[in-house]
Design a protein around this motif. Structure first.
Motif, PDB file in Angstrom:
ATOM      1  N   ASP A  58       0.838  -1.205   0.000  1.00 27.63           N
ATOM      2  CA  ASP A  58       0.000   0.000   0.000  1.00 27.63           C
ATOM      3  C   ASP A  58       0.872   1.254   0.000  1.00 27.63           C
ATOM      4  N   ASN A  59       1.906   1.223   0.844  1.00 28.61           N
ATOM      5  CA  ASN A  59       2.800   2.376   0.929  1.00 28.61           C
ATOM      6  C   ASN A  59       3.553   2.589  -0.385  1.00 28.61           C
ATOM      7  N   ASP A  60       4.019   1.495  -0.984  1.00 24.22           N
ATOM      8  CA  ASP A  60       4.732   1.610  -2.267  1.00 24.22           C
ATOM      9  C   ASP A  60       3.817   2.231  -3.330  1.00 24.22           C
ATOM     10  N   ILE A  61       2.562   1.789  -3.345  1.00 26.33           N
ATOM     11  CA  ILE A  61       1.625   2.304  -4.354  1.00 26.33           C
ATOM     12  C   ILE A  61       1.385   3.799  -4.156  1.00 26.33           C
ATOM     13  N   THR A 160      -6.626   4.228 -11.517  1.00 28.50           N
ATOM     14  CA  THR A 160      -6.542   3.242 -10.444  1.00 28.50           C
ATOM     15  C   THR A 160      -7.551   3.578  -9.371  1.00 28.50           C
ATOM     16  N   ILE A 161      -8.314   2.565  -8.979  1.00 31.36           N
ATOM     17  CA  ILE A 161      -9.274   2.730  -7.898  1.00 31.36           C
ATOM     18  C   ILE A 161      -8.796   1.908  -6.710  1.00 31.36           C
ATOM     19  N   ALA A 162      -8.697   2.565  -5.561  1.00 36.55           N
ATOM     20  CA  ALA A 162      -8.458   1.840  -4.318  1.00 36.55           C
ATOM     21  C   ALA A 162      -9.839   1.517  -3.756  1.00 36.55           C
ATOM     22  N   LEU A 163     -10.274   0.288  -3.955  1.00 35.95           N
ATOM     23  CA  LEU A 163     -11.637  -0.109  -3.577  1.00 35.95           C
ATOM     24  C   LEU A 163     -11.633  -0.511  -2.107  1.00 35.95           C
ATOM     25  N   SER A 164     -12.275   0.308  -1.284  1.00 31.82           N
ATOM     26  CA  SER A 164     -12.270   0.075   0.156  1.00 31.82           C
ATOM     27  C   SER A 164     -13.457  -0.790   0.561  1.00 31.82           C
ATOM     28  N   PRO A 165     -13.268  -1.665   1.544  1.00 34.38           N
ATOM     29  CA  PRO A 165     -14.358  -2.547   1.986  1.00 34.38           C
ATOM     30  C   PRO A 165     -15.341  -1.810   2.879  1.00 34.38           C
ATOM     31  N   GLU A 191      -4.467  -5.787  -7.268  1.00 34.29           N
ATOM     32  CA  GLU A 191      -3.718  -6.381  -6.158  1.00 34.29           C
ATOM     33  C   GLU A 191      -4.331  -5.878  -4.872  1.00 34.29           C
ATOM     34  N   HIS A 192      -4.254  -6.704  -3.844  1.00 35.58           N
ATOM     35  CA  HIS A 192      -4.921  -6.305  -2.612  1.00 35.58           C
ATOM     36  C   HIS A 192      -4.017  -6.476  -1.417  1.00 35.58           C
ATOM     37  N   SER A 193      -4.274  -5.629  -0.454  1.00 35.80           N
ATOM     38  CA  SER A 193      -3.673  -5.769   0.865  1.00 35.80           C
ATOM     39  C   SER A 193      -4.827  -6.173   1.789  1.00 35.80           C
ATOM     40  N   PRO A 194      -4.566  -6.360   3.077  1.00 34.89           N
ATOM     41  CA  PRO A 194      -5.711  -6.655   3.954  1.00 34.89           C
ATOM     42  C   PRO A 194      -6.729  -5.518   4.001  1.00 34.89           C
ATOM     43  N   LYS A 195      -6.367  -4.315   3.589  1.00 32.17           N
ATOM     44  CA  LYS A 195      -7.250  -3.165   3.788  1.00 32.17           C
ATOM     45  C   LYS A 195      -7.991  -2.704   2.553  1.00 32.17           C
ATOM     46  N   VAL A 196      -7.470  -2.990   1.362  1.00 31.45           N
ATOM     47  CA  VAL A 196      -7.996  -2.331   0.173  1.00 31.45           C
ATOM     48  C   VAL A 196      -7.548  -3.122  -1.056  1.00 31.45           C
ATOM     49  N   THR A 197      -8.299  -2.992  -2.148  1.00 28.35           N
ATOM     50  CA  THR A 197      -7.905  -3.604  -3.421  1.00 28.35           C
ATOM     51  C   THR A 197      -7.598  -2.502  -4.424  1.00 28.35           C
ATOM     52  N   HIS A 198      -6.434  -2.562  -5.028  1.00 26.57           N
ATOM     53  CA  HIS A 198      -6.026  -1.573  -6.027  1.00 26.57           C
ATOM     54  C   HIS A 198      -6.314  -2.125  -7.413  1.00 26.57           C
TER      55      HIS A 198
ATOM     56  N   GLU B 186     -15.541  -6.900   5.827  1.00 20.52           N
ATOM     57  CA  GLU B 186     -14.121  -7.208   5.980  1.00 20.52           C
ATOM     58  C   GLU B 186     -13.666  -7.875   4.685  1.00 20.52           C
ATOM     59  N   GLN B 187     -12.628  -7.308   4.090  1.00 14.46           N
ATOM     60  CA  GLN B 187     -12.126  -7.855   2.836  1.00 14.46           C
ATOM     61  C   GLN B 187     -11.370  -9.162   3.117  1.00 14.46           C
ATOM     62  N   ILE B 188     -11.821 -10.226   2.461  1.00 10.71           N
ATOM     63  CA  ILE B 188     -11.252 -11.556   2.712  1.00 10.71           C
ATOM     64  C   ILE B 188     -10.263 -11.956   1.625  1.00 10.71           C
ATOM     65  N   ASN B 189     -10.608 -11.673   0.386  1.00 10.68           N
ATOM     66  CA  ASN B 189      -9.753 -12.121  -0.711  1.00 10.68           C
ATOM     67  C   ASN B 189     -10.005 -11.283  -1.960  1.00 10.68           C
ATOM     68  N   ALA B 190      -8.987 -11.166  -2.789  1.00  7.47           N
ATOM     69  CA  ALA B 190      -9.127 -10.555  -4.112  1.00  7.47           C
ATOM     70  C   ALA B 190      -8.165 -11.261  -5.035  1.00  7.47           C
TER      71      ALA B 190
END
Lengths: 206, 206
Positions: A58-61, A160-165, A191-198, B186-190
Motif C-alpha cells: 500500500d505504501n509503495d503504491i 486506479t481505484i483503491a476499492l475500500s471494503p 492487487e490487494h492488501s488486507p485493507k484495500v484492493t487496487h 471485511e475484505q477476505i480475498n481478491a
C-alpha cells in the motif's frame, strides 16, 4: 511531452468517493474509505505528520503514484476545500492547474507547489499540464465531476481505484453521469492488501 | 446444519448487476458483464452447451461456487425470468427455494433441481434452505432486491463479487438501498484474471 493522463481515487464498494456534503468530509464513512492511507509512512512523511508509519505494498503504491505525477489538475470545488485543509506546505510539490472561472495570479506555496488558475476549460488546462509535466504523468486529482468530465471527453489514459471494503449508501458517485456508450475499459492490474484492493484499468474508446 | 450463507454476482465497476428492463437482459452490456463466464468449461458443461472451454482460475472459481452450494434461494422475479430461459435441465441440480406470494406445488426438473415455493418470507425460506443444504452452503442467488433484503437483515455471512471491467451508466444497482449504518465489511480475498476481479468480503454487523 508528458506521459500518461491518469486519476487515482479511493472508492467504496458501492461506488462512492465522498459523502454528500463537504461538512461530512471528515466523517466516519470518509475515514473508513481513506483508512488505508492515513497510517502509511509515505502519507505521514508527505504531510510532515511525523516519522514512522506502515510500509509494504500500500505504501509503495502511494509513493509510486506521487512520484509518477509531474502535474495535478483539479476542479474549483476541490481546490476550495483543499485551500482550507491543506497545510501551508501543500502536499503536491509540483505545479497544480485549477480549472476555474476565477481569474487569479499563480499561488506559490512552500515546498514546490504552485497553483495556476486556468479559465478556458478542461482541454486547455490539460494541454498546459502536459507541457509542465515533462516526461512524468498528469494526474487528474479531482473532484469527482472533474474526473468524469475528463473521462467522458476521452482524455484519460488509465486510472486506479483503491476499492475500500465499506458501503456508503449515499454520497457522491464516481461514475454518476458516465457516458457508457463511449468509454470502454481494459483491466490492467488488481492487487490487494488486507485493507484495500487496487484496481487499474486502461480506458479505450468504443 | 448448513454452512455459510453467501451470494456471488457479477457487477460492473459502477455498481450495476443488470440493465433496467429485463428485455435488455441479453443485451450488449449484460454480455460484457457476464463475458468472463460464457467461455468457461464448467459453464458449458453445466448447461450442456458442449465439450471444451476455458480452464484456469476463473473456471475453478465458477466450479467451486457451484460445488459449495447445497441450496439456492431466489426471489420471484428471478424465478420468473429463469423459468423462461433455463433449459429443461435447470442449472442448479439442488433444491431451490423461491420466496413468493404464489402458492404452487414443488416443481421438479430433470437433473436434480426442485423448486419449492415459500410463502412466509425470507427468514422462513432461509431456515428451510439451511436444513435442506446439509453441510453445504446456502446461496442467495438473486435478484438484486432479494440479495439486498438478506444483506440488510444481517443474514449473509459472506459474498463474492466478480467485478467486470465495464461501465453501465444505468440499470439495477446491487447496493441500492443498503443500510450502511448496519452493514460492515471485511475484505477476505481478491484475485484477478485478465477478464475480471473476484472480490470476497465477510459481512459484519456494526
Amino acid at each position: 511531452m508528458a506521459g500518461k493522463v491518469f486519476f487515482g481515487v479511493s472508492m467504496s464498494l458501492d461506488g462512492f468517493i465522498a459523502p454528500k456534503s463537504s461538512e461530512e468530509l471528515m466523517g466516519k464513512q470518509w475515514m473508513e474509505l481513506q483508512g488505508w492511507v492515513f497510517p502509511l509512512r509515505f502519507f505521514r512523511e508527505n504531510l510532515k505528520l511525523g516519522k514512522g508509519g506502515e510500509e509494504g505494498r500500500d505504501n509503495d503504491i502511494a509513493r509510486e503514484t506521487f512520484e509518477r505525477t509531474g502535474v495535478s489538475v483539479m476542479g474549483k470545488r476541490m481546490f476550495d476545500a483543499g485551500e482550507r485543509m491543506w497545510p501551508e506546505e501543500a502536499p503536491f510539490h509540483t505545479p497544480v492547474f485549477v480549472v476555474t472561472h476565477e481569474k487569479r495570479d499563480p499561488w506559490e506555496r512552500p515546498g514546490g507547489t504552485t497553483f495556476h488558475f486556468i479559465n478556458d476549460g478542461i482541454e486547455a488546462a490539460l494541454d498546459q499540464a502536459r507541457m509542465a509535466a515533462g516526461d512524468r504523468d498528469v494526474r487528474i486529482a479531482g473532484g469527482g465531476s472533474t474526473i468524469l468530465e475528463y473521462l467522458n471527453a476521452g482524455l484519460i489514459d488509465e486510472f486506479t481505484i483503491a476499492l475500500s471494503p465499506v458501503l456508503f449508501g449515499a454520497g457522491v458517485r464516481l461514475f454518476e453521469g458516465i457516458d457508457a456508450s463511449r468509454v470502454a475499459l481494459e483491466q490492467i492490474n488488481a492487487e490487494h492488501s488486507p485493507k484495500v484492493t487496487h484496481l487499474t484499468y486502461a480506458v479505450r474508446q468504443r
